[in-house]
Design a protein around this motif. Structure first.
Motif, mmCIF file in Angstrom:
data_model
loop_
_atom_site.group_PDB
_atom_site.id
_atom_site.type_symbol
_atom_site.label_atom_id
_atom_site.label_comp_id
_atom_site.label_asym_id
_atom_site.label_seq_id
_atom_site.Cartn_x
_atom_site.Cartn_y
_atom_site.Cartn_z
ATOM 1 N N GLY A 46 -77.172 -43.730 40.949
ATOM 2 C CA GLY A 46 -77.982 -44.649 40.223
ATOM 3 C C GLY A 46 -77.025 -45.208 39.368
ATOM 4 N N ARG A 47 -77.541 -45.601 38.092
ATOM 5 C CA ARG A 47 -76.935 -46.556 37.127
ATOM 6 C C ARG A 47 -76.810 -45.531 35.938
ATOM 7 N NH1 ARG A 47 -77.286 -52.813 35.131
ATOM 8 N NH2 ARG A 47 -75.195 -52.745 36.390
ATOM 9 N N TRP A 48 -75.742 -45.861 35.255
ATOM 10 C CA TRP A 48 -75.719 -45.040 33.981
ATOM 11 C C TRP A 48 -74.830 -45.777 32.963
ATOM 12 C CZ3 TRP A 48 -76.445 -39.758 34.036
ATOM 13 C CH2 TRP A 48 -76.572 -39.121 35.216
ATOM 14 N N ARG A 49 -75.409 -45.623 31.726
ATOM 15 C CA ARG A 49 -74.659 -46.216 30.589
ATOM 16 C C ARG A 49 -73.582 -45.441 30.320
ATOM 17 N NH1 ARG A 49 -78.136 -45.293 26.879
ATOM 18 N NH2 ARG A 49 -77.014 -43.833 25.529
ATOM 19 N N VAL A 50 -72.316 -45.963 29.828
ATOM 20 C CA VAL A 50 -70.928 -45.198 29.773
ATOM 21 C C VAL A 50 -70.498 -45.345 28.506
ATOM 22 C CG1 VAL A 50 -68.723 -44.934 30.580
ATOM 23 C CG2 VAL A 50 -70.574 -45.281 32.340
ATOM 24 N N GLU A 51 -70.102 -44.616 27.643
ATOM 25 C CA GLU A 51 -69.302 -44.719 26.387
ATOM 26 C C GLU A 51 -67.779 -43.581 26.366
ATOM 27 O OE1 GLU A 51 -71.666 -43.961 22.952
ATOM 28 O OE2 GLU A 51 -73.586 -44.234 23.814
ATOM 29 N N ARG A 52 -66.916 -44.341 26.142
ATOM 30 C CA ARG A 52 -65.633 -43.571 26.171
ATOM 31 C C ARG A 52 -64.786 -43.556 24.935
ATOM 32 N NH1 ARG A 52 -63.712 -45.701 30.600
ATOM 33 N NH2 ARG A 52 -65.045 -43.932 31.946
ATOM 34 N N ARG B 102 -56.118 -33.861 34.029
ATOM 35 C CA ARG B 102 -56.888 -32.664 34.264
ATOM 36 C C ARG B 102 -58.378 -33.143 33.392
ATOM 37 N NH1 ARG B 102 -56.946 -26.440 33.651
ATOM 38 N NH2 ARG B 102 -56.407 -26.507 35.356
ATOM 39 N N GLY B 103 -59.366 -32.998 34.483
ATOM 40 C CA GLY B 103 -60.709 -33.466 34.158
ATOM 41 C C GLY B 103 -61.625 -32.376 34.198
ATOM 42 N N GLU B 104 -62.348 -32.306 32.901
ATOM 43 C CA GLU B 104 -63.304 -31.109 32.741
ATOM 44 C C GLU B 104 -64.858 -32.038 32.717
ATOM 45 O OE1 GLU B 104 -62.454 -28.846 29.311
ATOM 46 O OE2 GLU B 104 -60.713 -28.569 30.248
ATOM 47 N N TRP C 5 -74.243 -36.605 31.630
ATOM 48 C CA TRP C 5 -73.159 -35.738 31.956
ATOM 49 C C TRP C 5 -71.842 -36.510 31.140
ATOM 50 C CZ3 TRP C 5 -69.232 -37.798 35.512
ATOM 51 C CH2 TRP C 5 -69.330 -38.964 36.036
ATOM 52 N N ARG C 6 -70.807 -35.385 31.154
ATOM 53 C CA ARG C 6 -69.638 -35.613 30.057
ATOM 54 C C ARG C 6 -68.367 -35.285 31.189
ATOM 55 N NH1 ARG C 6 -69.771 -32.675 25.038
ATOM 56 N NH2 ARG C 6 -69.134 -30.799 26.646
ATOM 57 N N VAL C 7 -67.241 -36.176 30.977
ATOM 58 C CA VAL C 7 -66.066 -35.824 31.619
ATOM 59 C C VAL C 7 -64.863 -36.079 30.419
ATOM 60 C CG1 VAL C 7 -65.771 -38.203 32.411
ATOM 61 C CG2 VAL C 7 -64.411 -36.248 33.427
ATOM 62 N N VAL D 85 -62.767 -39.163 26.446
ATOM 63 C CA VAL D 85 -63.953 -38.460 26.460
ATOM 64 C C VAL D 85 -64.994 -39.389 26.671
ATOM 65 C CG1 VAL D 85 -65.619 -36.906 25.320
ATOM 66 C CG2 VAL D 85 -63.158 -36.403 24.889
ATOM 67 N N THR D 86 -65.703 -39.120 28.047
ATOM 68 C CA THR D 86 -66.674 -40.185 28.285
ATOM 69 C C THR D 86 -67.980 -39.351 28.504
ATOM 70 O OG1 THR D 86 -64.909 -41.201 29.787
ATOM 71 C CG2 THR D 86 -67.387 -41.863 30.141
ATOM 72 N N LEU D 87 -69.099 -39.913 28.053
ATOM 73 C CA LEU D 87 -70.566 -39.612 28.260
ATOM 74 C C LEU D 87 -71.330 -40.624 28.940
ATOM 75 C CD1 LEU D 87 -72.125 -37.357 26.979
ATOM 76 C CD2 LEU D 87 -72.777 -38.960 25.173
ATOM 77 N N HIS D 88 -71.975 -40.063 29.969
ATOM 78 C CA HIS D 88 -72.886 -40.901 30.745
ATOM 79 C C HIS D 88 -74.093 -40.681 30.650
ATOM 80 C CE1 HIS D 88 -68.848 -40.527 32.885
ATOM 81 N NE2 HIS D 88 -69.392 -41.648 33.546
ATOM 82 N N HIS D 89 -74.981 -41.616 30.247
ATOM 83 C CA HIS D 89 -76.675 -41.548 30.130
ATOM 84 C C HIS D 89 -77.360 -42.343 31.349
ATOM 85 C CE1 HIS D 89 -77.164 -39.338 26.213
ATOM 86 N NE2 HIS D 89 -76.000 -40.073 25.943
ATOM 87 N N ARG D 90 -78.153 -41.822 31.920
ATOM 88 C CA ARG D 90 -78.853 -42.410 33.221
ATOM 89 C C ARG D 90 -79.747 -43.596 32.605
ATOM 90 N NH1 ARG D 90 -79.522 -41.185 38.204
ATOM 91 N NH2 ARG D 90 -78.904 -38.838 37.786
#
Length: 160
Positions: free
Chosen positions: A30-36, A127-129, A138-140, A154-159
Motif C-alpha cells: 500500500g501507500r505510506w506517508r514517510v517522515e524521517r 543496523r536497522g531496528e 511502523w518505524r525503522v 529515524v523513519t515513521l510510516h503512517h498508512r
C-alpha cells in the motif's frame, strides 16, 4: 544544548506490546506517508525527509516494489529525493529486502512486531531496528557506523 528532533516519531509512542502481523509483505503493501529525521552525530547536524512510500505488487513473482519519493532538507537546502528497493517473499511471512539492482540488503520479518537487521557496506555497518507500532504505523531506526560515519536515521510510516 543539542536539538531533539521528534518529527519522525521519537517520543510519540509509549512503550508497550508489539503489534504482530501475519505476513510482512501483506502488512507493508500500500501507500505510506514517510517522515524521517537524520542526525549526523559526527558533525551534530540534522536533516529531514518528508514524502511517500509505495509498496506495490511486482507483476512477476510474489514480491513488492518499494518506491519512496519526497523532499530531503539538509543544511537549509531542500531537494527532491527518491529510492527504490525490492521486497521478496522468503516464505512463512518473512521477506528479503534487495537493492533496486537486485543485490541483497537485509532480511525482514515483522511477524513478531519487530526485527533487527545488519548490513555491512565497505567499512560501514548499517543496523536497522524495525517496529510495528500499530495496524497503520511502523518505524525503522537505522544506525550507520564506520570510520567516517556516525548517523542515526529515524523513519515513521503512517498508512495513507
Amino acid at each position: 544544548m543539542a536539538r531533539r528532533d521528534t518529527t519522525a516519531g521519537e517520543g510519540v509512542f509509549q512503550p508497550g506490546g508489539r503489534h504482530c502481523v501475519a505476513d510482512t509483505l501483506g502488512y507493508l503493501a500500500g501507500r505510506w506517508r514517510v517522515e524521517r529525521a537524520v542526525h549526523d552525530l559526527c558533525q551534530d547536524r540534522y536533516g529531514t525527509f518528508r514524502g511517500t512510500a509505495d509498496f506495490t505488487r511486482e507483476e512477476v513473482g510474489a514480491g513488492l516494489r518499494h518506491v519512496e519519493r519526497g523532499e530531503f532538507t539538509w543544511s537549509g537546502e531542500t531537494r527532491l529525493a527518491s529510492r527504490e528497493h525490492l521486497f521478496e517473499s522468503v516464505g512463512d511471512g518473512a521477506a528479503l529486502v534487495r537493492f533496486a539492482d537486485g543485490r541483497p540488503f537485509h532480511p525482514l520479518d515483522l511477524r513478531e512486531g519487530s526485527c533487527v537487521a545488519d548490513h555491512p557496506c565497505a567499512e560501514d555497518v548499517y543496523r536497522g531496528e524495525f517496529s510495528v507500532l500499530a495496524a497503520d504505523c511502523w518505524r525503522v531506526v537505522w544506525r550507520v557506523r564506520g570510520p567516517a560515519k556516525d548517523l542515526r536515521l529515524v523513519t515513521l510510516h503512517h498508512r495513507i
